[in-house]
Design a protein around this motif. Structure first.
Motif, PDB file in Angstrom:
ATOM      1  N   GLU A 146       0.804  -1.223   0.000  1.00 12.36           N
ATOM      2  CA  GLU A 146       0.000   0.000   0.000  1.00 12.36           C
ATOM      3  C   GLU A 146       0.839   1.276   0.000  1.00 12.36           C
ATOM      4  O   GLU A 146       0.427   2.290  -0.567  1.00 12.36           O
ATOM      5  N   LYS A 147       2.010   1.253   0.614  1.00 17.55           N
ATOM      6  CA  LYS A 147       2.845   2.460   0.640  1.00 17.55           C
ATOM      7  C   LYS A 147       3.354   2.808  -0.759  1.00 17.55           C
ATOM      8  O   LYS A 147       3.342   3.976  -1.154  1.00 17.55           O
ATOM      9  N   GLN A 172     -11.127  -3.385   0.415  1.00 13.86           N
ATOM     10  CA  GLN A 172     -10.586  -2.022   0.419  1.00 13.86           C
ATOM     11  C   GLN A 172      -9.629  -1.822  -0.746  1.00 13.86           C
ATOM     12  O   GLN A 172      -9.653  -0.767  -1.404  1.00 13.86           O
ATOM     13  N   TRP A 173      -8.796  -2.812  -1.011  1.00  9.27           N
ATOM     14  CA  TRP A 173      -7.892  -2.735  -2.158  1.00  9.27           C
ATOM     15  C   TRP A 173      -8.689  -2.676  -3.472  1.00  9.27           C
ATOM     16  O   TRP A 173      -8.419  -1.852  -4.345  1.00  9.27           O
ATOM     17  N   THR A 194      -8.599  -3.098  16.523  1.00  5.70           N
ATOM     18  CA  THR A 194      -8.184  -3.404  15.139  1.00  5.70           C
ATOM     19  C   THR A 194      -9.348  -3.233  14.167  1.00  5.70           C
ATOM     20  O   THR A 194      -9.199  -2.624  13.099  1.00  5.70           O
ATOM     21  N   ILE A 195     -10.508  -3.771  14.538  1.00 12.15           N
ATOM     22  CA  ILE A 195     -11.689  -3.664  13.662  1.00 12.15           C
ATOM     23  C   ILE A 195     -12.106  -2.204  13.508  1.00 12.15           C
ATOM     24  O   ILE A 195     -12.440  -1.750  12.403  1.00 12.15           O
ATOM     25  N   THR A 196     -12.088  -1.462  14.607  1.00  6.77           N
ATOM     26  CA  THR A 196     -12.491  -0.056  14.561  1.00  6.77           C
ATOM     27  C   THR A 196     -11.563   0.752  13.662  1.00  6.77           C
ATOM     28  O   THR A 196     -12.022   1.548  12.828  1.00  6.77           O
ATOM     29  N   GLY A 200     -10.846   4.052  10.631  1.00  8.92           N
ATOM     30  CA  GLY A 200      -9.575   4.749  10.734  1.00  8.92           C
ATOM     31  C   GLY A 200      -9.213   5.488   9.453  1.00  8.92           C
ATOM     32  O   GLY A 200     -10.008   5.556   8.498  1.00  8.92           O
ATOM     33  N   PRO A 201      -7.999   6.047   9.409  1.00  9.25           N
ATOM     34  CA  PRO A 201      -7.583   6.821   8.232  1.00  9.25           C
ATOM     35  C   PRO A 201      -7.401   5.979   6.971  1.00  9.25           C
ATOM     36  O   PRO A 201      -7.283   6.509   5.873  1.00  9.25           O
ATOM     37  N   GLY A 202      -7.372   4.650   7.118  1.00  6.86           N
ATOM     38  CA  GLY A 202      -7.209   3.786   5.952  1.00  6.86           C
ATOM     39  C   GLY A 202      -5.759   3.457   5.688  1.00  6.86           C
ATOM     40  O   GLY A 202      -4.838   4.060   6.251  1.00  6.86           O
ATOM     41  N   ILE A 203      -5.547   2.494   4.813  1.00  2.38           N
ATOM     42  CA  ILE A 203      -4.182   2.028   4.524  1.00  2.38           C
ATOM     43  C   ILE A 203      -3.502   2.861   3.440  1.00  2.38           C
ATOM     44  O   ILE A 203      -2.289   2.789   3.274  1.00  2.38           O
ATOM     45  N   PHE A 204      -4.280   3.649   2.715  1.00  2.11           N
ATOM     46  CA  PHE A 204      -3.712   4.427   1.615  1.00  2.11           C
ATOM     47  C   PHE A 204      -3.476   5.874   2.041  1.00  2.11           C
ATOM     48  O   PHE A 204      -4.357   6.509   2.629  1.00  2.11           O
ATOM     49  N   ASP A 205      -2.302   6.370   1.742  1.00  2.00           N
ATOM     50  CA  ASP A 205      -1.928   7.739   2.095  1.00  2.00           C
ATOM     51  C   ASP A 205      -2.465   8.708   1.033  1.00  2.00           C
ATOM     52  O   ASP A 205      -2.101   8.614  -0.142  1.00  2.00           O
TER      53      ASP A 205
END
Length: 515
Positions: A253-254, A310-311, A496-498, A503-508
């Motif tokens: 993801e980074k 999400q991906w 973790t679920i929350t 949360g802000p998500g895995i993508f910047d």
């Protein structure tokens, strides 16, 4: 002739003693024939006793031979120009041997071989032995690697580390005394690559290193190399996948965020397809061993399914509409590829969610039963004439009533939510937000019900045993154990679920322009 026969007999004995790690016999032979320590032990190649002892991996024998050798003797090279330290670098578990060699003569660190002109550190990187690579990297001074005439050595170190999957640029940073040295090293490598012509680029491992770095998500390496060499942006692997496609396939993801956040860069990659006709959305929909490795870092099949969705949704939002219905070589659209690849994961996610829901439902039901009964058997009893609790005016009694009611309502809510989870249809889209949201509410309500149940219990104990602190305090402390256990066992999952859902998500989304 007789002297040669005797000499060869001594050499064969020494070779046998080395092979058998017979220190005493070797010591006796070398004491009487000191010159044997530098003798050729094979007829056709330039190997010495020290080289053989290192290959055998015998630290004691190496130390014994070194005691008979001078600093210059240790620098003897074989027919390929390899020193004893080269041999130590090529074999696993030879860090202690390398330490002995360097103590004897530190110049061994910077003596290159005759073929590739590589120092021992590069040999260690090539063979992929992590411990000795770390040690030699630490011992080889930054001044040597950063020297302009040694730029090929520096480039080889990084490229071979990436290719052997030893460690990335971040780990190379950590091995150095300061980040500055590592960054200078990377800049030097970038400049040395820029000085190569097209044929040299093709013959070198630069493209392969970029591909390997992409597979491992080494963004620092990729950014610095491509900033200096923008023509390497479209580096393609054997499957005709670009670094952006590799980032998607390997779920890095980074790296994907780095490319996706740069509009001028990401549009280069959208219309590429690999050898199997897969576009970027196909790769996001395929669950292959390459992506499974990253997915295994997430606990719980349902959360893994959420991450996959999400991906897929992220890639779906950037590809052209026509690509969403594009069929690969197997005749599958991205959506069909997703359904086929994730069928088992959906089943596993359903089982995981139901297991949690079933066990939590049982706990919630027990709490409902207990708290409902407790509400009608209040501490202190009732006034027989009015039916009003005798301790109604007491603060602790009010605390009991409030906590009992909260526990009852919270446990009822959690049971209803978990029943909703058990009766869900479990379509793939449910795993994105619907099911995680229900699980968050259910676990939160269950935690509140357990905590308030213990408060109700503690307040009852204090009322009944008023003044007897030697009994009250231990009981109240014991009442905190279930709460602590829930926090220890279930709270990390809840967090973790929350974070995964809200949360802000895995993508910047705030990537700065880098090219």
């Amino acid at each position: 002739m007789l002297a040669e026969v005797v000499e060869r007999a001594h050499t064969l004995k020494l070779l046998k003693f080395i092979s058998g790690s017979d220190l005493e016999a070797a010591n006796c032979l070398l004491t009487a024939n000191r010159h044997l320590v530098n003798a050729k032990i094979f007829l056709t190649i330039e190997r010495r006793p020290l080289h053989s002892a290192i290959t055998e991996g015998s630290l004691e024998m190496v130390d014994e031979l070194l005691s008979y050798m001078s600093e210059e003797d240790v620098k003897i090279q074989d027919e390929g120009g390899r020193t004893a330290l080269h041999f130590a670098a090529m074999s696993p578990g030879n860090t202690k041997i390398a330490e002995s060699l360097i103590r004897k003569n530190k110049e061994l660190l910077t003596i290159p071989d005759d073929q590739g002109k590589y120092i021992p550190l590069v040999f260690a990187c090539q063979t992929g032995h992590k411990d000795i690579t770390h040690y030699l990297y630490k011992e080889t001074t930054p001044a040597y690697l950063l020297c302009p005439e040694n730029q090929n050595q520096a480039a080889s170190v990084v490229i071979e580390c990436v290719r052997s999957k030893l460690f990335g640029i971040k780990q190379i940073y950590d091995l150095k005394l300061t980040h500055v040295y590592a960054h200078e090293l990377l800049l030097l490598i970038s400049k040395s690559i820029a000085a190569l012509n097209v044929d040299e680029i093709r013959q070198s491992s630069v493209v392969e290193a970029i591909i390997n770095a992409s597979e491992r998500g080494m963004t620092e390496f990729i950014v610095e190399i491509i900033k200096t060499n923008p023509d390497l942006l479209i580096s393609i692997d054997k499957n005709s996948r670009t670094i952006c496609h590799i980032a998607v396939a390997y779920r890095q993801e980074k790296l994907f965020s780095l490319i996706n956040g740069h509009d001028a860069v990401k549009y280069y990659f959208l219309d590429f397809t690999d050898n199997y006709g897969n576009n970027m959305l196909h790769l996001a929909g395929q669950l292959e061993p390459t992506s499974q490795l990253k997915l295994d870092q997430i606990s719980g099949a349902a959360l893994q399914m959420q991450r996959e969705l999400q991906w897929f949704k992220e890639i779906e939002s950037i590809v052209p509409p026509a690509f969403k219905e594009y069929k690969n070589s197997f005749g599958a659209t991205p959506y069909e590829a997703f359904d086929q690849s994730h069928a088992n994961l959906i089943k596993e996610g359903e089982k995981w969610m139901k297991d949690i829901a079933q066990s939590s439902t049982i706990v919630g039901t027990l709490i409902i039963t207990i708290m409902f009964a407790a509400l009608f058997t209040v501490p202190g009893g009732y006034n027989q004439d009015t039916g009003i609790p005798l301790l109604l005016s007491k603060k602790l009694f009010k605390l009991f009533i409030i906590s009992d009611a909260i526990s009852l309502f919270a446990s009822s809510t959690s049971v209803l939510i978990f029943v909703g989870i058990l009766t869900s249809r479990y379509s793939k889209d449910d795993f994105l937000t619907s099911l995680p949201k229900k699980l968050i509410i259910g676990l939160s309500a269950l935690f509140i019900s357990i905590a308030t149940m213990m408060v109700a219990f503690s307040s009852t104990v204090i009322i009944l045993l008023k003044g007897q602190l030697e009994i009250v305090i231990p009981i109240v402390l014991l009442a905190t154990i279930p709460i602590c256990l829930f926090v220890w066992l279930q709270f990390p999952l809840l967090v973790t679920i929350t974070m995964s859902t809200y949360g802000p998500g895995i993508f910047d989304r705030k990537v700065r322009k880098w090219l």
